[in-house]
Design an enzyme around this catalytic site. Structure first.
Site, PDB file in Angstrom:
ATOM      1  CG  ASP A  66      -1.924  -7.119   2.322  1.00  0.00           C
ATOM      2  OD1 ASP A  66      -1.204  -6.669   3.234  1.00  0.00           O
ATOM      3  OD2 ASP A  66      -1.567  -7.188   1.136  1.00  0.00           O
ATOM      4  CG  HIS A 125      -5.801 -10.054   0.999  1.00  0.00           C
ATOM      5  ND1 HIS A 125      -6.052  -8.733   0.692  1.00  0.00           N
ATOM      6  CD2 HIS A 125      -4.606 -10.349   0.426  1.00  0.00           C
ATOM      7  CE1 HIS A 125      -5.066  -8.252  -0.027  1.00  0.00           C
ATOM      8  NE2 HIS A 125      -4.163  -9.211  -0.211  1.00  0.00           N
ATOM      9  CG  HIS A 127      -1.013 -11.131  -2.941  1.00  0.00           C
ATOM     10  ND1 HIS A 127      -2.064 -10.426  -2.379  1.00  0.00           N
ATOM     11  CD2 HIS A 127      -1.553 -11.858  -3.962  1.00  0.00           C
ATOM     12  CE1 HIS A 127      -3.191 -10.713  -3.027  1.00  0.00           C
ATOM     13  NE2 HIS A 127      -2.904 -11.573  -3.985  1.00  0.00           N
ATOM     14  CG  HIS A 186       0.454  -3.238   3.019  1.00  0.00           C
ATOM     15  ND1 HIS A 186      -0.538  -2.929   2.106  1.00  0.00           N
ATOM     16  CD2 HIS A 186       1.094  -4.316   2.515  1.00  0.00           C
ATOM     17  CE1 HIS A 186      -0.496  -3.789   1.098  1.00  0.00           C
ATOM     18  NE2 HIS A 186       0.490  -4.648   1.319  1.00  0.00           N
ATOM     19  CG  HIS A 209      -1.114 -12.408   1.758  1.00  0.00           C
ATOM     20  ND1 HIS A 209      -0.646 -11.496   2.666  1.00  0.00           N
ATOM     21  CD2 HIS A 209      -1.261 -11.716   0.588  1.00  0.00           C
ATOM     22  CE1 HIS A 209      -0.522 -10.310   2.087  1.00  0.00           C
ATOM     23  NE2 HIS A 209      -0.874 -10.423   0.824  1.00  0.00           N
ATOM     24  CG  ASP A 236       2.944  -7.093  -1.702  1.00  0.00           C
ATOM     25  OD1 ASP A 236       2.305  -8.098  -2.071  1.00  0.00           O
ATOM     26  OD2 ASP A 236       2.441  -6.195  -1.003  1.00  0.00           O
ATOM     27  CG  HIS A 237       2.891  -9.660   1.851  1.00  0.00           C
ATOM     28  ND1 HIS A 237       2.653  -9.135   3.105  1.00  0.00           N
ATOM     29  CD2 HIS A 237       2.191  -8.868   0.987  1.00  0.00           C
ATOM     30  CE1 HIS A 237       1.853  -8.086   3.001  1.00  0.00           C
ATOM     31  NE2 HIS A 237       1.563  -7.905   1.726  1.00  0.00           N
TER      32      HIS A 237
END
Length: 305
Positions: A212, A141, A65, A270, A63, A67-68
């Site tokens: 997530d 998510h 976000h 995670h 996805h 942090d990914h």
């Protein structure tokens, strides 16, 4: 076949856990490497491992976000600087194409290899070749987020050399013919049924790498009968309401998903920075429900035999 965890944290980097990224390395397939997510500083994390950027052939993004994905432009650029010439394919939700193309354009980053970007918009098979099938399902998510299921196809059994030698069939081109044909006629006129001299097929391995997610049926379906499930564990037991509010899972919820899916092994990743001093708590909580469970650490490698 083994997973190396480059980043196992959640949200923001911590001293002992970088943001999310992991790689699947396959020595049995010419060393090809597949990456799953690419958080900030992923290319720096790679420097502490045996992972070769030039060997990365596919990157699967769960996805959008930060942090990914914030490490993705750097990885793509460095792969070129370090001599990568083979085609690289990136899979991810809608928006990944704009993110990559704009990042490379405004930074004047030129790639010396072909780059293919495939945006995902529905559940189903996204890749298949003679050895693997990869499929996705959308998880629960805050934004569109996919989980990946990787299925290795069954491999032909081993040639039973001792049995052939007992029949007077010595090594040579005839062995290849036995592997490739249902029946083979020998120079002496005998006909061998090839299946009598080949062991049982080797069952392919099945892996599930989830992004997530809250607890959801899609996660169970992706992981069904998998040899390995990699599942987020942002929160601990007793924090179910917070996990639900933030579209994440707890350690025990991950374990329940593993149990419901009948997987062979579970890895928790995670991990929220709030557990820097007591992350073993998450492992203990999950193991009360499902075993074997492991807690991923940055630079840790899990061998999938």
């Amino acid at each position: 076949m083994h997973f190396t965890f480059l980043g196992t944290g959640a949200g923001v980097p911590a001293k002992n856990r970088n943001t999310t990224s992991m790689v699947l390395t396959m020595p049995e397939y010419q060393g090809d490497t597949w990456m799953f997510d690419c958080g900030e500083a992923t290319q720096h994390q790679i420097l502490h491992t045996s992972v070769k950027l030039s060997k990365i052939k596919k990157i699967f993004i769960t996805h959008m976000h930060g942090d990914h994905i914030y490490g993705l432009p750097g990885v793509l650029g460095s792969r070129s600087f370090q001599g990568g010439v083979d085609k690289l394919t990136v899979y991810g939700p809608k928006g990944i194409k704009d993110f990559i193309e704009i990042s490379l354009s405004v930074s004047s980053t030129y790639l010396k290899y072909p780059l293919e970007i495939i945006e995902l918009d529905e559940d189903g098979i996204i890749y298949e070749d003679g050895n693997f099938k990869v499929s996705v399902k959308e998880l629960e998510h805050g934004i569109t987020c996919f989980g990946y299921r990787i299925e290795e196809k069954d491999q032909p059994g081993t040639l039973l050399v001792d049995r052939l030698k007992a029949e007077g069939v010595m090594p040579g081109p005839i062995y290849r013919q036995i592997k490739e044909h249902a029946a083979v006629t020998l120079p002496d006129g005998r006909t061998l049924t090839s299946s009598d001299y080949i062991g049982p097929d080797k069952k392919g391995r099945k892996l599930a790498v989830l992004g997530d997610t809250r607890v959801c049926q899609a996660a169970v379906e992706l992981a069904e009968n998998a040899d390995l499930l990699i599942h987020e564990s942002t929160f601990s037991k007793g924090m179910e309401q917070k996990a639900h509010s933030y579209f994440h899972s707890t350690s025990t919820q991950a374990a329940k998903t593993a149990k419901a899916a009948n997987v062979a092994a579970l890895i928790l990743t995670h991990i929220s920075s709030r557990f820097q001093e007591d992350d073993q708590l998450l492992l203990e909580e999950a193991r009360e429900i499902f075993n074997p469970t492991y807690l991923a650490k940055d630079f840790w490698t899990y061998e999938l035999n």
